[in-house]
Design a protein around this motif. Structure first.
Motif, PDB file in Angstrom:
ATOM      1  N   ILE A 200       0.769  -1.174  -0.105  1.00  0.00           N
ATOM      2  CA  ILE A 200      -0.093   0.128  -0.111  1.00  0.00           C
ATOM      3  C   ILE A 200       0.766   1.224   0.051  1.00  0.00           C
ATOM      4  CG2 ILE A 200      -1.712   1.044   1.400  1.00  0.00           C
ATOM      5  CD1 ILE A 200      -2.830  -1.471   2.333  1.00  0.00           C
ATOM      6  N   ASP A 201       0.979   2.068  -1.017  1.00  0.00           N
ATOM      7  CA  ASP A 201       1.625   3.344  -1.111  1.00  0.00           C
ATOM      8  C   ASP A 201       0.925   4.358  -1.206  1.00  0.00           C
ATOM      9  OD1 ASP A 201       3.995   4.789  -1.611  1.00  0.00           O
ATOM     10  OD2 ASP A 201       3.513   4.802  -3.999  1.00  0.00           O
ATOM     11  N   ASN A 202       0.188   4.378   0.020  1.00  0.00           N
ATOM     12  CA  ASN A 202      -0.512   5.825   0.441  1.00  0.00           C
ATOM     13  C   ASN A 202       0.342   6.755   1.249  1.00  0.00           C
ATOM     14  OD1 ASN A 202      -0.781   4.244   2.690  1.00  0.00           O
ATOM     15  ND2 ASN A 202      -2.989   4.340   3.169  1.00  0.00           N
ATOM     16  N   LYS A 203      -0.351   7.725   1.832  1.00  0.00           N
ATOM     17  CA  LYS A 203       0.039   8.761   2.762  1.00  0.00           C
ATOM     18  C   LYS A 203      -0.965   8.922   3.826  1.00  0.00           C
ATOM     19  CE  LYS A 203       4.363   9.252   1.303  1.00  0.00           C
ATOM     20  NZ  LYS A 203       5.497   8.612   2.554  1.00  0.00           N
ATOM     21  N   ARG A 204      -0.890   8.674   5.108  1.00  0.00           N
ATOM     22  CA  ARG A 204      -1.712   9.177   6.126  1.00  0.00           C
ATOM     23  C   ARG A 204      -1.020   9.976   7.128  1.00  0.00           C
ATOM     24  NH1 ARG A 204      -6.585   6.979   4.977  1.00  0.00           N
ATOM     25  NH2 ARG A 204      -7.441   7.778   6.668  1.00  0.00           N
ATOM     26  N   SER A 205      -1.670  11.084   7.602  1.00  0.00           N
ATOM     27  CA  SER A 205      -1.197  11.792   8.914  1.00  0.00           C
ATOM     28  C   SER A 205      -1.864  11.298  10.087  1.00  0.00           C
ATOM     29  CB  SER A 205      -1.754  13.425   8.622  1.00  0.00           C
ATOM     30  OG  SER A 205      -1.111  14.017   7.439  1.00  0.00           O
ATOM     31  N   LEU A 206      -0.834  10.993  11.152  1.00  0.00           N
ATOM     32  CA  LEU A 206      -1.381  10.651  12.390  1.00  0.00           C
ATOM     33  C   LEU A 206      -1.006  11.693  13.389  1.00  0.00           C
ATOM     34  CD1 LEU A 206       0.027   6.928  12.292  1.00  0.00           C
ATOM     35  CD2 LEU A 206      -2.099   7.702  11.632  1.00  0.00           C
ATOM     36  N   VAL A 207      -1.601  11.620  14.513  1.00  0.00           N
ATOM     37  CA  VAL A 207      -1.128  12.501  15.807  1.00  0.00           C
ATOM     38  C   VAL A 207      -1.258  11.553  17.119  1.00  0.00           C
ATOM     39  CG1 VAL A 207      -3.460  13.423  16.360  1.00  0.00           C
ATOM     40  CG2 VAL A 207      -1.208  14.840  16.891  1.00  0.00           C
ATOM     41  N   ALA A 208       0.075  11.707  17.485  1.00  0.00           N
ATOM     42  CA  ALA A 208       0.403  11.068  18.899  1.00  0.00           C
ATOM     43  C   ALA A 208      -0.355  11.898  20.208  1.00  0.00           C
ATOM     44  CB  ALA A 208       1.637  11.204  19.132  1.00  0.00           C
ATOM     45  N   LEU A 209      -0.931  11.149  20.911  1.00  0.00           N
ATOM     46  CA  LEU A 209      -1.869  11.527  21.818  1.00  0.00           C
ATOM     47  C   LEU A 209      -1.190  13.082  22.552  1.00  0.00           C
ATOM     48  CD1 LEU A 209      -4.322  11.822  23.621  1.00  0.00           C
ATOM     49  CD2 LEU A 209      -3.388   9.999  24.961  1.00  0.00           C
ATOM     50  N   ASP A 210       0.259  12.614  22.935  1.00  0.00           N
ATOM     51  CA  ASP A 210       0.774  13.731  23.545  1.00  0.00           C
ATOM     52  C   ASP A 210       1.088  15.040  22.789  1.00  0.00           C
ATOM     53  OD1 ASP A 210       1.286  12.153  25.849  1.00  0.00           O
ATOM     54  OD2 ASP A 210       3.153  11.287  25.327  1.00  0.00           O
ATOM     55  N   ASN A 211       1.197  14.623  21.523  1.00  0.00           N
ATOM     56  CA  ASN A 211       1.251  16.012  20.538  1.00  0.00           C
ATOM     57  C   ASN A 211       0.032  16.755  20.424  1.00  0.00           C
ATOM     58  OD1 ASN A 211       4.237  15.613  19.829  1.00  0.00           O
ATOM     59  ND2 ASN A 211       3.668  14.356  18.053  1.00  0.00           N
ATOM     60  N   LEU A 212      -1.060  16.006  20.530  1.00  0.00           N
ATOM     61  CA  LEU A 212      -2.387  16.836  20.537  1.00  0.00           C
ATOM     62  C   LEU A 212      -2.642  17.597  21.840  1.00  0.00           C
ATOM     63  CD1 LEU A 212      -5.045  17.374  19.619  1.00  0.00           C
ATOM     64  CD2 LEU A 212      -5.898  15.177  20.227  1.00  0.00           C
ATOM     65  N   VAL A 213      -2.297  16.915  22.786  1.00  0.00           N
ATOM     66  CA  VAL A 213      -2.471  17.687  24.374  1.00  0.00           C
ATOM     67  C   VAL A 213      -1.642  18.567  24.537  1.00  0.00           C
ATOM     68  CG1 VAL A 213      -1.909  17.159  26.910  1.00  0.00           C
ATOM     69  CG2 VAL A 213      -3.232  15.783  25.522  1.00  0.00           C
ATOM     70  N   ASP A 214      -0.349  18.573  23.796  1.00  0.00           N
ATOM     71  CA  ASP A 214       0.531  19.698  23.883  1.00  0.00           C
ATOM     72  C   ASP A 214       0.087  20.972  22.893  1.00  0.00           C
ATOM     73  OD1 ASP A 214       3.759  20.469  24.802  1.00  0.00           O
ATOM     74  OD2 ASP A 214       3.252  21.157  22.586  1.00  0.00           O
TER      75      ASP A 214
END
Length: 323
Positions: A200-214
């Motif tokens: 699978i050659d897609n691209k997805r953005s994720l966010v770590a819980l600690d980054n969102l809280v920050d």
């Protein structure tokens, strides 16, 4: 006179609990809105709530509150059996949100931070064409529509009342204690199950819980956050195949990925009535966080690999406890 504090809704949820632990260390009075019987950190004042709808009286929770962070919501579910899903989402995510916000404005709250969703932007992007914070909304499901309508109501209230509104639209959030599909993938990897997801050659953005809280904590006081909408991610986009490899590394269980073409997976999923699952596994969804970085001088403090390791450690501890 008591010092002004923060009200956090959804205080026992995946995001709310971690946010509370963070703000509770700031020596600021904190009130957490929780359902009856919920357990919380010591030292945090509880405000017990019933149904989060347009009829809820927030007066007891809003005294001496400077900032509201509204995390509580009727969340997106894969198989919604409601007769009218949009009406059910609107009760909580629109009616409940705007009811709280109106009472907050009347009580003199300075800033209202609303945790929205990337689903307000839409369901997917082409590779290299990420969503931006100020794109025209294009929600495609009842959950995304309800979040968009709440945003619109909050902006109108900000213009009318002078209360500052900050809107944050996260992508998929992962971290210690994560549930749903992310946890399922960790479970498959930990068992060494071969997965047909190596091509699978897609691209997805994720966010770590600690980054969102920050980012949320940054938005509590940052002057430039007032009346703005922000997208948030880890700043590194991954294909599904790469995400599984990184996750396997964090679990110390190398991912066993079979290179099945994405078109074949989509076809098989369509036959099984699982088009939405295939979209998330094979499709792309990227966000551009340059506005967040520039306006707030903010950088995600935790790397993908560090966040994956932290998530994996808690997962492994939970598995060992269960056995």
């Amino acid at each position: 006179m008591p010092r002004p504090g923060y009200l956090v809704t959804g205080g026992t949820g995946f995001l709310g609990a971690t946010l509370l632990a963070r703000v509770n260390r700031q020596n600021v009075p904190v009130v957490a809105a929780v359902r009856q019987g919920s357990m919380l950190l010591g030292g945090i004042q509880h405000f017990l709530i019933g149904n989060l709808d347009a009829s809820l009286d927030w007066e007891g929770a809003l005294q001496n509150i400077d900032v509201v962070v509204h995390c509580a919501a009727r969340v997106h579910v894969m198989n919604d059996n409601s007769a009218d899903p949009l009406a059910e989402f609107r009760k909580v995510n629109v009616g409940g949100t705007l009811n709280l916000a109106r009472q907050a404005a009347a009580a003199g709250v300075r800033r209202f931070i609303f945790i929205s969703s990337i689903k307000v932007n839409g369901e997917g992007t082409r590779i290299g064409r990420p969503y931006h914070a100020d794109d025209l909304p294009a929600p495609q499901d009842p959950y995304g529509i309800s979040k968009m309508e709440a945003e619109e109501g909050l902006r109108a209230l900000a213009a009318e009342s002078g209360m500052e509104v900050v809107i944050i639209r996260p992508v998929l959030v992962y971290g210690p204690g994560v549930k749903a599909n992310f946890r399922s993938m960790m479970s498959w990897l930990s068992k060494g199950i071969p997965l047909p997801l190596g091509g699978i050659d897609n691209k997805r953005s994720l966010v770590a819980l600690d980054n969102l809280v920050d980012l949320i904590v940054t938005c509590i006081d940052h002057p430039a956050a007032a009346n703005q909408t922000f997208l948030v991610s880890d700043g590194e986009d991954l294909s599904t195949s790469e995400m599984l490899r990184r996750m396997g590394g964090a679990l110390d269980r190398p991912a066993r990925l079979l290179p099945v073409p994405a078109w074949l997976l989509r076809s098989a999923a369509a036959l099984l009535g699982k088009r939405a699952v295939a979209q998330r596994l094979c499709g792309s969804l990227q966000v551009d966080i340059s506005k967040t970085r520039t306006l707030l001088d903010w950088t995600p403090p935790v790397s993908v690999d560090a966040a994956m390791r932290k998530t994996a450690e808690v997962f492994k501890a939970e598995i060992n406890t269960a056995h």
